[in-house]
Write a protein that holds these residues in place. Sequence first.
Motif, PDB file in Angstrom:
ATOM      1  N   THR A   1       5.360 -35.102 -17.134  1.00 44.00           N
ATOM      2  CA  THR A   1       6.074 -35.110 -18.409  1.00 44.00           C
ATOM      3  C   THR A   1       7.150 -34.025 -18.457  1.00 44.00           C
ATOM      4  OG1 THR A   1       4.068 -35.920 -19.512  1.00 44.00           O
ATOM      5  CG2 THR A   1       5.798 -35.018 -20.914  1.00 44.00           C
ATOM      6  N   ALA A   2       6.823 -32.846 -17.924  1.00 45.70           N
ATOM      7  CA  ALA A   2       7.795 -31.753 -17.903  1.00 45.70           C
ATOM      8  C   ALA A   2       9.033 -32.137 -17.103  1.00 45.70           C
ATOM      9  CB  ALA A   2       7.152 -30.499 -17.324  1.00 45.70           C
ATOM     10  N   LYS A   3       8.827 -32.750 -15.957  1.00 48.10           N
ATOM     11  CA  LYS A   3       9.945 -33.132 -15.101  1.00 48.10           C
ATOM     12  C   LYS A   3      10.766 -34.268 -15.710  1.00 48.10           C
ATOM     13  CE  LYS A   3       7.873 -31.418 -10.829  1.00 48.10           C
ATOM     14  NZ  LYS A   3       7.359 -31.719  -9.471  1.00 48.10           N
ATOM     15  N   GLU A   4      10.081 -35.225 -16.316  1.00 41.22           N
ATOM     16  CA  GLU A   4      10.796 -36.349 -16.935  1.00 41.22           C
ATOM     17  C   GLU A   4      11.660 -35.896 -18.099  1.00 41.22           C
ATOM     18  OE1 GLU A   4       7.624 -40.007 -16.034  1.00 41.22           O
ATOM     19  OE2 GLU A   4       7.666 -39.029 -17.992  1.00 41.22           O
ATOM     20  N   ASN A   5      11.216 -34.880 -18.814  1.00 41.36           N
ATOM     21  CA  ASN A   5      11.942 -34.416 -19.998  1.00 41.36           C
ATOM     22  C   ASN A   5      12.769 -33.161 -19.741  1.00 41.36           C
ATOM     23  OD1 ASN A   5      10.961 -36.122 -22.518  1.00 41.36           O
ATOM     24  ND2 ASN A   5       9.201 -35.838 -21.171  1.00 41.36           N
ATOM     25  N   GLN A   6      12.766 -32.704 -18.491  1.00 45.05           N
ATOM     26  CA  GLN A   6      13.569 -31.556 -18.055  1.00 45.05           C
ATOM     27  C   GLN A   6      13.348 -30.332 -18.954  1.00 45.05           C
ATOM     28  OE1 GLN A   6      17.536 -33.417 -17.913  1.00 45.05           O
ATOM     29  NE2 GLN A   6      17.326 -33.545 -15.701  1.00 45.05           N
ATOM     30  N   VAL A   7      12.057 -30.015 -19.147  1.00 48.62           N
ATOM     31  CA  VAL A   7      11.687 -28.835 -19.927  1.00 48.62           C
ATOM     32  C   VAL A   7      10.832 -27.911 -19.059  1.00 48.62           C
ATOM     33  CG1 VAL A   7      11.798 -29.966 -22.173  1.00 48.62           C
ATOM     34  CG2 VAL A   7       9.654 -30.028 -20.874  1.00 48.62           C
ATOM     35  N   VAL A   8      10.726 -26.662 -19.481  1.00 47.39           N
ATOM     36  CA  VAL A   8       9.920 -25.684 -18.753  1.00 47.39           C
ATOM     37  C   VAL A   8       8.461 -25.802 -19.182  1.00 47.39           C
ATOM     38  CG1 VAL A   8       9.509 -23.237 -18.315  1.00 47.39           C
ATOM     39  CG2 VAL A   8      11.855 -24.083 -18.553  1.00 47.39           C
ATOM     40  N   LEU A   9       7.584 -25.896 -18.209  1.00 43.04           N
ATOM     41  CA  LEU A   9       6.141 -25.832 -18.419  1.00 43.04           C
ATOM     42  C   LEU A   9       5.623 -24.685 -17.568  1.00 43.04           C
ATOM     43  CD1 LEU A   9       3.339 -26.895 -19.365  1.00 43.04           C
ATOM     44  CD2 LEU A   9       3.393 -28.423 -17.370  1.00 43.04           C
ATOM     45  N   MET A  10       4.946 -23.725 -18.191  1.00 44.01           N
ATOM     46  CA  MET A  10       4.429 -22.582 -17.444  1.00 44.01           C
ATOM     47  C   MET A  10       3.047 -22.192 -17.952  1.00 44.01           C
ATOM     48  SD  MET A  10       6.145 -18.813 -16.720  1.00 44.01           S
ATOM     49  CE  MET A  10       5.282 -17.854 -17.970  1.00 44.01           C
ATOM     50  N   GLU A  11       2.159 -21.879 -17.024  1.00 45.94           N
ATOM     51  CA  GLU A  11       0.830 -21.403 -17.387  1.00 45.94           C
ATOM     52  C   GLU A  11       0.912 -19.930 -17.773  1.00 45.94           C
ATOM     53  OE1 GLU A  11      -3.762 -21.908 -15.826  1.00 45.94           O
ATOM     54  OE2 GLU A  11      -2.108 -22.435 -14.484  1.00 45.94           O
ATOM     55  N   ALA A  12       0.329 -19.590 -18.910  1.00 46.54           N
ATOM     56  CA  ALA A  12       0.397 -18.223 -19.416  1.00 46.54           C
ATOM     57  C   ALA A  12      -0.707 -17.375 -18.799  1.00 46.54           C
ATOM     58  CB  ALA A  12       0.302 -18.219 -20.936  1.00 46.54           C
ATOM     59  N   LEU A  13      -0.600 -17.170 -17.488  1.00 47.82           N
ATOM     60  CA  LEU A  13      -1.512 -16.273 -16.758  1.00 47.82           C
ATOM     61  C   LEU A  13      -0.743 -14.969 -16.592  1.00 47.82           C
ATOM     62  CD1 LEU A  13      -2.902 -14.993 -14.112  1.00 47.82           C
ATOM     63  CD2 LEU A  13      -4.369 -16.468 -15.476  1.00 47.82           C
ATOM     64  N   LYS A  14      -1.050 -13.996 -17.449  1.00 49.30           N
ATOM     65  CA  LYS A  14      -0.195 -12.824 -17.589  1.00 49.30           C
ATOM     66  C   LYS A  14      -0.165 -11.913 -16.374  1.00 49.30           C
ATOM     67  CE  LYS A  14      -3.771  -9.962 -19.754  1.00 49.30           C
ATOM     68  NZ  LYS A  14      -4.149  -9.150 -20.922  1.00 49.30           N
ATOM     69  N   SER A  15      -1.302 -11.768 -15.682  1.00 47.17           N
ATOM     70  CA  SER A  15      -1.431 -10.704 -14.681  1.00 47.17           C
ATOM     71  C   SER A  15      -0.465 -10.843 -13.521  1.00 47.17           C
ATOM     72  CB  SER A  15      -2.865 -10.649 -14.153  1.00 47.17           C
ATOM     73  OG  SER A  15      -3.245 -11.909 -13.618  1.00 47.17           O
ATOM     74  N   THR A  16      -0.186 -12.068 -13.098  1.00 55.00           N
ATOM     75  CA  THR A  16       0.677 -12.282 -11.933  1.00 55.00           C
ATOM     76  C   THR A  16       2.154 -12.058 -12.235  1.00 55.00           C
ATOM     77  OG1 THR A  16       0.497 -14.635 -12.459  1.00 55.00           O
ATOM     78  CG2 THR A  16      -0.852 -13.808 -10.658  1.00 55.00           C
ATOM     79  N   LEU A  17       2.475 -11.782 -13.502  1.00 53.64           N
ATOM     80  CA  LEU A  17       3.852 -11.495 -13.890  1.00 53.64           C
ATOM     81  C   LEU A  17       4.037 -10.034 -14.280  1.00 53.64           C
ATOM     82  CD1 LEU A  17       4.382 -14.710 -16.018  1.00 53.64           C
ATOM     83  CD2 LEU A  17       5.254 -14.280 -13.711  1.00 53.64           C
ATOM     84  N   MET A  18       2.968  -9.261 -14.230  1.00 51.46           N
ATOM     85  CA  MET A  18       3.026  -7.856 -14.626  1.00 51.46           C
ATOM     86  C   MET A  18       3.554  -6.982 -13.485  1.00 51.46           C
ATOM     87  SD  MET A  18      -0.556  -7.714 -16.764  1.00 51.46           S
ATOM     88  CE  MET A  18      -0.497  -5.924 -17.005  1.00 51.46           C
ATOM     89  N   PRO A  19       4.208  -5.876 -13.809  1.00 53.34           N
ATOM     90  CA  PRO A  19       4.798  -5.003 -12.777  1.00 53.34           C
ATOM     91  C   PRO A  19       3.816  -4.545 -11.716  1.00 53.34           C
ATOM     92  CG  PRO A  19       5.640  -4.399 -14.925  1.00 53.34           C
ATOM     93  CD  PRO A  19       4.576  -5.433 -15.174  1.00 53.34           C
ATOM     94  N   ASN A  20       2.561  -4.310 -12.071  1.00 52.84           N
ATOM     95  CA  ASN A  20       1.630  -3.796 -11.072  1.00 52.84           C
ATOM     96  C   ASN A  20       1.108  -4.865 -10.121  1.00 52.84           C
ATOM     97  OD1 ASN A  20       1.386  -0.868 -11.333  1.00 52.84           O
ATOM     98  ND2 ASN A  20       0.778  -1.326 -13.429  1.00 52.84           N
ATOM     99  N   PHE A  21       1.175  -6.134 -10.510  1.00 55.18           N
ATOM    100  CA  PHE A  21       0.902  -7.181  -9.528  1.00 55.18           C
ATOM    101  C   PHE A  21       2.098  -7.328  -8.592  1.00 55.18           C
ATOM    102  CE2 PHE A  21       1.073 -11.537  -7.936  1.00 55.18           C
ATOM    103  CZ  PHE A  21      -0.172 -11.611  -7.310  1.00 55.18           C
TER     104      PHE A  21
END
Length: 327
Positions: free
Chosen positions: A109-129
């Motif tokens: 659905t995300a690809k068909e509608n050209q929208v961003v879909l992202m899992e809100a897993l915070k740790s892998t986006l934090m500076p210390n990771f």
Amino acid sequence: MVRFGVVGTNWITEAFIKGASHHEDFQLAAVFSRTEQRAGEFADKYGVNRIFTNLEEMAKSDVIDAVYIASPNSMHASQAITFMENGKHVLCEKAIASNSVELSHMIKTAKENQVVLMEALKSTLMPNFKAVQNHIDKIGKVRRYFASYCQYSSRYDKYKEGTVMNAFNPEFSAGSLMDIGIYCIYPLVVLYGEPKSVQANGYVLESGVDGEGSLILKYEEMDAVIMFSKITDSSLPSEIHGEDGNIKIDKISSPEKVEIIYRDGKHEDISREQLADNMYYEADEFMTLIQQGKSESCNNSLENSRITMKILDEARSQMGVKFPSDK
């Protein structure tokens, strides 16, 4: 500005708003709740004048560009798909779906509608990771990844008294693996991709979800050992073992102190300064993708979410945990 709606009015939504509010381009524009009273109370707290009790009406409205979904896991797929079919970008709490079948529909659905879909897993986006990612070559050939996240849930006291709350109810695609274990698994997938095999053990409560468990994942030249629990505590850190040293991570779910301990005994602190309101980083990543016209994150990519969900499915199968959503 990116105008957000929120689905879910619990503590995690409040934490997200608090973190995202550090971003100059974040605007909270609408609140959804099943009851008008709860939606109104939550909206008033943040000075928001648009509330919805009908999800489709919110998805079709022109007052939001994106939505943060923090409802029970079992509702993630249907709600996300509704918003994406109406051209809205979706940041969805972990676990992003109940199973791989649901996730595949979400990605399509995300690809068909050209929208961003992202899992809100915070740790892998934090500076210390990201510090771990940038320094991991210093420990040589990696032979083992070890992650532990065990946190006694206050809801377990209620469970033992005979009240089964959402956290221990299979109707909501819940349990220790989905809520706690994913924090151990997702960083592994970001670093090393899909394992060759998964072995899982766990204690399944009478309600039908796992209270605790452990995984052994096999890779070509290393293995991964994971422990998770919502019915016991642990103070163990997590580690990545290399032939020349190891990286010690204080909290795999929200890394704050990260250091390298070399084989000669020397220590190197590679920690980075980061905001206490650490959900800022997932909001920043998500909004940057929208503003730059990109389809998905590098760390929290759809492929990494797909691999993680495949591991969760296999682990649940081996433990004997089944959700109504699996049908």
